[in-house]
Design an enzyme around this catalytic site. Structure first.
Site, PDB file in Angstrom:
ATOM      1  N   SER A   8       0.506  -0.976  -0.063  1.00  0.00           N
ATOM      2  CA  SER A   8      -0.373  -0.096  -0.016  1.00  0.00           C
ATOM      3  C   SER A   8       0.689   1.374  -0.088  1.00  0.00           C
ATOM      4  O   SER A   8       1.613   1.593   1.395  1.00  0.00           O
ATOM      5  CB  SER A   8      -0.885   0.364   1.189  1.00  0.00           C
ATOM      6  OG  SER A   8      -1.173   1.812   1.541  1.00  0.00           O
ATOM      7  N   HIS A  33      -1.045  -1.140  -4.448  1.00  0.00           N
ATOM      8  CA  HIS A  33      -2.022  -0.848  -4.037  1.00  0.00           C
ATOM      9  C   HIS A  33      -1.780   0.736  -3.487  1.00  0.00           C
ATOM     10  O   HIS A  33      -1.414   1.122  -2.973  1.00  0.00           O
ATOM     11  CB  HIS A  33      -2.088  -1.867  -2.369  1.00  0.00           C
ATOM     12  CG  HIS A  33      -3.451  -1.336  -2.226  1.00  0.00           C
ATOM     13  ND1 HIS A  33      -4.955  -2.737  -2.281  1.00  0.00           N
ATOM     14  CD2 HIS A  33      -4.133  -0.553  -0.983  1.00  0.00           C
ATOM     15  CE1 HIS A  33      -6.115  -2.016  -1.812  1.00  0.00           C
ATOM     16  NE2 HIS A  33      -5.266  -1.295  -0.951  1.00  0.00           N
ATOM     17  N   ASP A  35      -4.889   3.147  -2.551  1.00  0.00           N
ATOM     18  CA  ASP A  35      -6.082   4.292  -1.594  1.00  0.00           C
ATOM     19  C   ASP A  35      -5.616   5.212  -2.523  1.00  0.00           C
ATOM     20  O   ASP A  35      -5.451   6.389  -2.009  1.00  0.00           O
ATOM     21  CB  ASP A  35      -5.114   3.910  -0.071  1.00  0.00           C
ATOM     22  CG  ASP A  35      -5.165   2.644   0.293  1.00  0.00           C
ATOM     23  OD1 ASP A  35      -6.132   1.456  -0.339  1.00  0.00           O
ATOM     24  OD2 ASP A  35      -4.534   2.242   0.457  1.00  0.00           O
ATOM     25  N   MET A  37      -8.479   7.750  -1.379  1.00  0.00           N
ATOM     26  CA  MET A  37      -9.856   8.453  -0.796  1.00  0.00           C
ATOM     27  C   MET A  37     -10.411   9.886  -0.845  1.00  0.00           C
ATOM     28  O   MET A  37      -9.326  10.566  -1.282  1.00  0.00           O
ATOM     29  CB  MET A  37      -9.182   8.828   0.506  1.00  0.00           C
ATOM     30  CG  MET A  37      -8.983   7.173   1.458  1.00  0.00           C
ATOM     31  SD  MET A  37      -8.407   7.057   3.089  1.00  0.00           S
ATOM     32  CE  MET A  37      -7.352   6.055   2.948  1.00  0.00           C
ATOM     33  N   HIS A  66      -7.996   1.204  -5.280  1.00  0.00           N
ATOM     34  CA  HIS A  66      -9.035   0.674  -4.262  1.00  0.00           C
ATOM     35  C   HIS A  66      -9.486   1.889  -4.418  1.00  0.00           C
ATOM     36  O   HIS A  66      -8.989   3.242  -3.492  1.00  0.00           O
ATOM     37  CB  HIS A  66      -8.095  -0.119  -2.778  1.00  0.00           C
ATOM     38  CG  HIS A  66      -9.485   0.241  -1.844  1.00  0.00           C
ATOM     39  ND1 HIS A  66      -8.132   0.506  -0.700  1.00  0.00           N
ATOM     40  CD2 HIS A  66     -10.513   0.252  -1.694  1.00  0.00           C
ATOM     41  CE1 HIS A  66      -9.608  -0.116   0.426  1.00  0.00           C
ATOM     42  NE2 HIS A  66     -11.117  -0.111   0.275  1.00  0.00           N
ATOM     43  N   MET A  68     -11.778   3.838  -2.480  1.00  0.00           N
ATOM     44  CA  MET A  68     -13.128   4.283  -0.826  1.00  0.00           C
ATOM     45  C   MET A  68     -13.564   6.426  -1.289  1.00  0.00           C
ATOM     46  O   MET A  68     -13.417   6.544  -0.920  1.00  0.00           O
ATOM     47  CB  MET A  68     -11.907   4.950   0.009  1.00  0.00           C
ATOM     48  CG  MET A  68     -11.657   3.126   0.154  1.00  0.00           C
ATOM     49  SD  MET A  68      -9.793   3.202   1.246  1.00  0.00           S
ATOM     50  CE  MET A  68      -8.211   3.714   0.374  1.00  0.00           C
ATOM     51  N   MET A 137     -12.258  -5.422   3.963  1.00  0.00           N
ATOM     52  CA  MET A 137     -11.398  -4.426   5.154  1.00  0.00           C
ATOM     53  C   MET A 137     -11.320  -4.912   6.477  1.00  0.00           C
ATOM     54  O   MET A 137     -12.495  -5.460   6.704  1.00  0.00           O
ATOM     55  CB  MET A 137     -12.242  -2.913   4.954  1.00  0.00           C
ATOM     56  CG  MET A 137     -12.077  -2.684   3.266  1.00  0.00           C
ATOM     57  SD  MET A 137     -10.676  -2.270   3.120  1.00  0.00           S
ATOM     58  CE  MET A 137     -10.145  -1.123   4.212  1.00  0.00           C
ATOM     59  N   ASP A 173      -7.439  -6.567   3.111  1.00  0.00           N
ATOM     60  CA  ASP A 173      -6.921  -5.339   3.096  1.00  0.00           C
ATOM     61  C   ASP A 173      -6.962  -4.175   5.296  1.00  0.00           C
ATOM     62  O   ASP A 173      -8.273  -4.192   5.758  1.00  0.00           O
ATOM     63  CB  ASP A 173      -7.489  -3.803   2.549  1.00  0.00           C
ATOM     64  CG  ASP A 173      -6.237  -2.898   2.649  1.00  0.00           C
ATOM     65  OD1 ASP A 173      -5.163  -2.763   3.036  1.00  0.00           O
ATOM     66  OD2 ASP A 173      -6.953  -2.408   2.409  1.00  0.00           O
TER      67      ASP A 173
HETATM   68  C1  DX5 Z   1      -6.629   1.657   4.931  1.00  0.00           C
HETATM   69  C2  DX5 Z   1      -6.776   1.747   3.623  1.00  0.00           C
HETATM   70  C3  DX5 Z   1      -5.365   0.426   3.046  1.00  0.00           C
HETATM   71  C4  DX5 Z   1      -4.171   0.889   4.878  1.00  0.00           C
HETATM   72  C5  DX5 Z   1      -3.730  -0.635   4.847  1.00  0.00           C
HETATM   73  O1  DX5 Z   1      -8.003   2.782   4.122  1.00  0.00           O
HETATM   74  O2  DX5 Z   1      -7.385   0.793   2.966  1.00  0.00           O
HETATM   75  O3  DX5 Z   1      -4.965  -0.054   2.133  1.00  0.00           O
HETATM   76  O4  DX5 Z   1      -3.104   1.288   3.847  1.00  0.00           O
HETATM   77  O5  DX5 Z   1      -2.645  -0.186   5.529  1.00  0.00           O
HETATM   78  P1  DX5 Z   1      -1.893  -1.018   6.692  1.00  0.00           P
HETATM   79  O6  DX5 Z   1      -1.101  -2.081   5.667  1.00  0.00           O
HETATM   80  O7  DX5 Z   1      -1.109   0.599   7.717  1.00  0.00           O
HETATM   81  O8  DX5 Z   1      -2.799  -1.669   7.862  1.00  0.00           O
HETATM   82 ZN    ZN Z   2      -6.700   0.018   0.899  1.00  0.00          ZN
END
Ligand code: DX5
Ligand code: ZN
Length: 214
Positions: A8, A33, A35, A37, A66, A68, A137, A173
């Site tokens: 990530s 990965h 992320d 948001m 991903h 979000m 998740m 994740d």
């Molecule tokens: C959280 C993200 C994850 C996050 C995981 O909303 O979707 O991908 O980066 O991070 P760790 O591995 O630190 O839990």
């Molecule tokens: Zn993620």
């Protein structure tokens, strides 16, 4: 299903993103990965398609994006054009998941669906024949470095049974570390997202240790 480590980018140093993502690639991560948001679906903001396109040029790893975000239908095309390989959308978003999946496919990417910790995993059932991956998740989305929610293990086991022999990956994740990884793998996950644990210290050694659990 060959196990995959999707590192990530959320835990990279954004002031040195190019350096950190190249280091993750050199260290042997399988996927990146990404992320995304929007500050609305989750209480945090990260990056948009233009930034993804920026680092697509120097990273050859498959991009596991991903989303979000509340309205993925508005952005899927742009994230696909930015170089995504697989795009996952939350079942809790405001758009129709099947429409999102169809659009992702029309854009030439693989599609996945994601469930937050409070969404019954049974909600993915209608989409299992149309997708390449289910993402479960194991923390509430929005931030890296959170603690693995123990109840996720049972959810992974249930999803594994629901997937059966379909060619669908089961990705987990949130809160993956040396303690939780064996439990997550035993429950049936084959695709592992990790940010804070892999970026801490030597990435190559961390990945090597993870692989020893496979
Ligand atoms: C959280 C993200 C994850 C996050 C995981 O909303 O979707 O991908 O980066 O991070 P760790 O591995 O630190 O839990
Ligand atoms: Zn993620």
């Amino acid at each position: 299903m060959k196990p995959v480590i999707s590192i990530s980018m959320l835990s990279a140093d954004f002031a040195h993103l190019d350096r950190d993502l190249k280091a993750a690639e050199a260290a042997g991560a399988d996927w990146l990965h990404v992320d995304v948001m929007d500050g609305h679906f989750v209480p945090n903001i990260t990056i948009g398609p233009d930034q993804v396109a920026n680092f697509r040029d120097s990273i050859t790893l498959p991009f596991d994006v991903h989303l979000m975000i509340s309205n993925p239908l508005l952005y899927i095309e742009r994230f696909a054009k930015a170089g995504s390989d697989i795009i996952t959308v939350h079942l809790e978003c405001e758009d129709d998941p099947q429409e999102c999946i169809d659009l992702i496919h029309r854009c030439g990417c693989k599609a996945g669906v994601v469930v937050k910790p409070d969404t019954p995993v049974e909600a993915v059932a209608p989409y299992l024949d149309a997708i390449a991956m289910v993402l479960v998740m194991s923390v509430y989305p929005g931030f890296g470095g959170q603690k693995y929610i123990e109840a996720s293990t049972k959810r992974i086991e249930t999803l594994k049974k629901m997937i059966g022999d379909r060619p669908v990956r089961l990705e987990v994740d949130g809160g993956v570390n040396d303690e939780t990884l064996p439990v997550i793998l035993k429950a049936g996950a084959d695709t592992i997202v990790s940010g804070s644990c892999l970026f801490k210290g030597n990435i190559a050694e961390n990945i090597k240790r993870f692989r020893q659990c496979f």
